[in-house]
Design a protein around this motif. Structure first.
Motif, PDB file in Angstrom:
ATOM      1  N   MET A  33       0.851  -1.179   0.000  1.00 59.65           N
ATOM      2  CA  MET A  33       0.000   0.000   0.000  1.00 59.65           C
ATOM      3  C   MET A  33       0.896   1.241   0.000  1.00 59.65           C
ATOM      4  SD  MET A  33      -2.983   0.844   2.660  1.00 59.65           S
ATOM      5  CE  MET A  33      -3.411   2.503   3.012  1.00 59.65           C
ATOM      6  N   GLY A  34       0.552   2.262  -0.814  1.00 57.38           N
ATOM      7  CA  GLY A  34       1.367   3.464  -0.938  1.00 57.38           C
ATOM      8  C   GLY A  34       1.143   4.432   0.210  1.00 57.38           C
ATOM      9  N   GLU A  35       1.777   5.566   0.059  1.00 58.26           N
ATOM     10  CA  GLU A  35       1.657   6.627   1.067  1.00 58.26           C
ATOM     11  C   GLU A  35       0.245   7.203   1.092  1.00 58.26           C
ATOM     12  OE1 GLU A  35       4.779   9.722   1.676  1.00 58.26           O
ATOM     13  OE2 GLU A  35       5.309   9.003  -0.324  1.00 58.26           O
ATOM     14  N   LEU A  36      -0.114   7.752   2.252  1.00 67.35           N
ATOM     15  CA  LEU A  36      -1.375   8.476   2.346  1.00 67.35           C
ATOM     16  C   LEU A  36      -1.179   9.880   1.785  1.00 67.35           C
ATOM     17  CD1 LEU A  36      -2.655   7.532   5.897  1.00 67.35           C
ATOM     18  CD2 LEU A  36      -3.497   6.724   3.697  1.00 67.35           C
ATOM     19  N   ARG A  37      -2.214  10.375   1.179  1.00 62.56           N
ATOM     20  CA  ARG A  37      -2.162  11.723   0.622  1.00 62.56           C
ATOM     21  C   ARG A  37      -2.328  12.760   1.731  1.00 62.56           C
ATOM     22  NH1 ARG A  37      -3.039  12.555  -4.909  1.00 62.56           N
ATOM     23  NH2 ARG A  37      -3.089  10.622  -6.054  1.00 62.56           N
ATOM     24  N   ILE A  38      -1.827  13.960   1.444  1.00 60.25           N
ATOM     25  CA  ILE A  38      -1.981  15.066   2.384  1.00 60.25           C
ATOM     26  C   ILE A  38      -3.028  16.029   1.841  1.00 60.25           C
ATOM     27  CG2 ILE A  38       0.352  14.916   3.299  1.00 60.25           C
ATOM     28  CD1 ILE A  38       0.975  17.344   1.425  1.00 60.25           C
ATOM     29  N   GLY A  39      -3.430  16.979   2.678  1.00 62.33           N
ATOM     30  CA  GLY A  39      -4.436  17.952   2.269  1.00 62.33           C
ATOM     31  C   GLY A  39      -3.921  19.374   2.369  1.00 62.33           C
ATOM     32  N   ASN A  40      -4.841  20.314   2.202  1.00 63.76           N
ATOM     33  CA  ASN A  40      -4.482  21.738   2.231  1.00 63.76           C
ATOM     34  C   ASN A  40      -3.880  22.149   3.563  1.00 63.76           C
ATOM     35  OD1 ASN A  40      -5.338  22.166  -0.371  1.00 63.76           O
ATOM     36  ND2 ASN A  40      -7.410  22.719   0.237  1.00 63.76           N
ATOM     37  N   ARG A  41      -4.378  21.582   4.648  1.00 71.11           N
ATOM     38  CA  ARG A  41      -3.878  21.965   5.976  1.00 71.11           C
ATOM     39  C   ARG A  41      -2.387  21.675   6.102  1.00 71.11           C
ATOM     40  NH1 ARG A  41      -3.741  19.729  11.436  1.00 71.11           N
ATOM     41  NH2 ARG A  41      -3.779  21.493  12.844  1.00 71.11           N
ATOM     42  N   GLU A  42      -1.962  20.492   5.666  1.00 75.66           N
ATOM     43  CA  GLU A  42      -0.554  20.135   5.744  1.00 75.66           C
ATOM     44  C   GLU A  42       0.293  21.044   4.845  1.00 75.66           C
ATOM     45  OE1 GLU A  42      -3.017  17.945   5.304  1.00 75.66           O
ATOM     46  OE2 GLU A  42      -2.858  16.505   6.941  1.00 75.66           O
ATOM     47  N   ARG A  43      -0.235  21.357   3.658  1.00 77.20           N
ATOM     48  CA  ARG A  43       0.494  22.265   2.754  1.00 77.20           C
ATOM     49  C   ARG A  43       0.649  23.648   3.384  1.00 77.20           C
ATOM     50  NH1 ARG A  43      -3.351  20.088  -0.591  1.00 77.20           N
ATOM     51  NH2 ARG A  43      -2.592  18.286  -1.690  1.00 77.20           N
ATOM     52  N   GLU A  44      -0.421  24.151   4.020  1.00 78.85           N
ATOM     53  CA  GLU A  44      -0.366  25.466   4.657  1.00 78.85           C
ATOM     54  C   GLU A  44       0.623  25.482   5.821  1.00 78.85           C
ATOM     55  OE1 GLU A  44      -4.462  26.151   5.634  1.00 78.85           O
ATOM     56  OE2 GLU A  44      -4.941  26.901   3.638  1.00 78.85           O
ATOM     57  N   LEU A  45       0.672  24.400   6.589  1.00 72.94           N
ATOM     58  CA  LEU A  45       1.637  24.317   7.693  1.00 72.94           C
ATOM     59  C   LEU A  45       3.070  24.351   7.167  1.00 72.94           C
ATOM     60  CD1 LEU A  45      -0.135  21.649   9.916  1.00 72.94           C
ATOM     61  CD2 LEU A  45       0.178  24.056  10.465  1.00 72.94           C
ATOM     62  N   ALA A  46       3.315  23.637   6.080  1.00 71.72           N
ATOM     63  CA  ALA A  46       4.659  23.624   5.490  1.00 71.72           C
ATOM     64  C   ALA A  46       5.025  25.007   4.950  1.00 71.72           C
ATOM     65  CB  ALA A  46       4.729  22.573   4.379  1.00 71.72           C
ATOM     66  N   MET A  47       4.081  25.662   4.284  1.00 72.35           N
ATOM     67  CA  MET A  47       4.372  26.993   3.733  1.00 72.35           C
ATOM     68  C   MET A  47       4.601  28.012   4.847  1.00 72.35           C
ATOM     69  SD  MET A  47       2.175  27.282   0.213  1.00 72.35           S
ATOM     70  CE  MET A  47       0.636  26.564   0.744  1.00 72.35           C
ATOM     71  N   ALA A  48       3.885  27.872   5.960  1.00 68.25           N
ATOM     72  CA  ALA A  48       4.093  28.780   7.093  1.00 68.25           C
ATOM     73  C   ALA A  48       5.504  28.601   7.663  1.00 68.25           C
ATOM     74  CB  ALA A  48       3.039  28.524   8.167  1.00 68.25           C
ATOM     75  N   ALA A  49       5.957  27.357   7.764  1.00 64.54           N
ATOM     76  CA  ALA A  49       7.314  27.115   8.262  1.00 64.54           C
ATOM     77  C   ALA A  49       8.352  27.666   7.284  1.00 64.54           C
ATOM     78  CB  ALA A  49       7.526  25.616   8.505  1.00 64.54           C
TER      79      ALA A  49
ATOM     80  N   PRO B  25      16.779  23.767  10.314  1.00 63.31           N
ATOM     81  CA  PRO B  25      16.472  23.527  11.727  1.00 63.31           C
ATOM     82  C   PRO B  25      14.989  23.815  11.994  1.00 63.31           C
ATOM     83  CG  PRO B  25      17.499  25.664  11.488  1.00 63.31           C
ATOM     84  CD  PRO B  25      17.503  25.025  10.123  1.00 63.31           C
ATOM     85  N   GLU B  26      14.607  23.816  13.262  1.00 61.36           N
ATOM     86  CA  GLU B  26      13.241  24.196  13.620  1.00 61.36           C
ATOM     87  C   GLU B  26      13.024  25.640  13.212  1.00 61.36           C
ATOM     88  OE1 GLU B  26      10.850  22.257  14.858  1.00 61.36           O
ATOM     89  OE2 GLU B  26      12.157  20.522  14.914  1.00 61.36           O
ATOM     90  N   PRO B  27      11.855  26.070  12.860  1.00 66.12           N
ATOM     91  CA  PRO B  27      10.597  25.350  12.969  1.00 66.12           C
ATOM     92  C   PRO B  27      10.363  24.447  11.769  1.00 66.12           C
ATOM     93  CG  PRO B  27      10.152  27.546  12.159  1.00 66.12           C
ATOM     94  CD  PRO B  27      11.635  27.455  12.420  1.00 66.12           C
ATOM     95  N   ARG B  28       9.759  23.337  12.065  1.00 67.76           N
ATOM     96  CA  ARG B  28       9.276  22.418  11.047  1.00 67.76           C
ATOM     97  C   ARG B  28       7.779  22.301  11.237  1.00 67.76           C
ATOM     98  NH1 ARG B  28      13.702  18.143   9.649  1.00 67.76           N
ATOM     99  NH2 ARG B  28      15.524  19.404  10.075  1.00 67.76           N
ATOM    100  N   PRO B  29       7.068  21.997  10.185  1.00 63.90           N
ATOM    101  CA  PRO B  29       5.609  21.917  10.351  1.00 63.90           C
ATOM    102  C   PRO B  29       5.221  20.795  11.310  1.00 63.90           C
ATOM    103  CG  PRO B  29       6.282  21.348   8.102  1.00 63.90           C
ATOM    104  CD  PRO B  29       7.507  21.760   8.834  1.00 63.90           C
TER     105      PRO B  29
END
Length: 150
Positions: free
Chosen positions: A1-17, A56-60
């Protein structure tokens, strides 16, 4: 089984970091733009994780994913699905309106001359200075797109 997909929330957290790393000077604007483009189109968690391997930190702080069906013991009751997380728990760095404008900055910038032409015609051809607003509008949209990962 492959990876689970991410959504907008995860993308927004990454962009904020990524925004924070840009503000701290850890990323150059060009590199920030590249990483933001990847973050905004990522489909899997591993794509986002790869953006922070040398930072380094911050990371999402991604929300926990549900356990795989194979990890639940046979005969154990299936836990109810988690309720959708509230938007209030997003970091302060995420500005939803600015992020939406930032993601559509290219389209809005392309429409700016047409909007200026319409304004020029609506005013009876009396204010040709309205075309001076085109570079200003594009600059504002570019800033929002740069700031919010667009």
């Amino acid at each position: 089984m492959g990876e689970l997909r991410i959504g907008n929330r995860e993308r927004e957290l990454a962009m904020a970091a990524l925004d924070e790393h840009l503000r701290e000077g850890r990323l150059e604007p060009g590199e920030y733009a590249e990483r933001s483009a990847v973050a905004s189109t990522a489909r899997f968690r591993s794509e986002l994780d790869g953006l922070f391997t040398d930072l380094p930190e911050p990371r999402p702080a991604f929300p926990r994913s549900r356990p795989d069906a194979g990890s639940v013991p046979v005969g154990a009751p299936t836990p109810p699905p988690a309720a959708a997380p509230a938007r209030d728990d997003l970091p302060e760095l995420v500005a939803p309106i600015g992020a939406r404008l930032g993601r559509h900055a290219g389209l809005l910038s392309a429409l700016a001359p047409a909007i200026a032409l319409v304004l020029f015609l609506v005013t009876g051809l009396r204010f040709p200075q309205v075309f001076l607003l085109v570079p200003v509008a594009i600059g504002v949209l570019a800033y929002l797109g740069h700031r919010h990962g667009g």
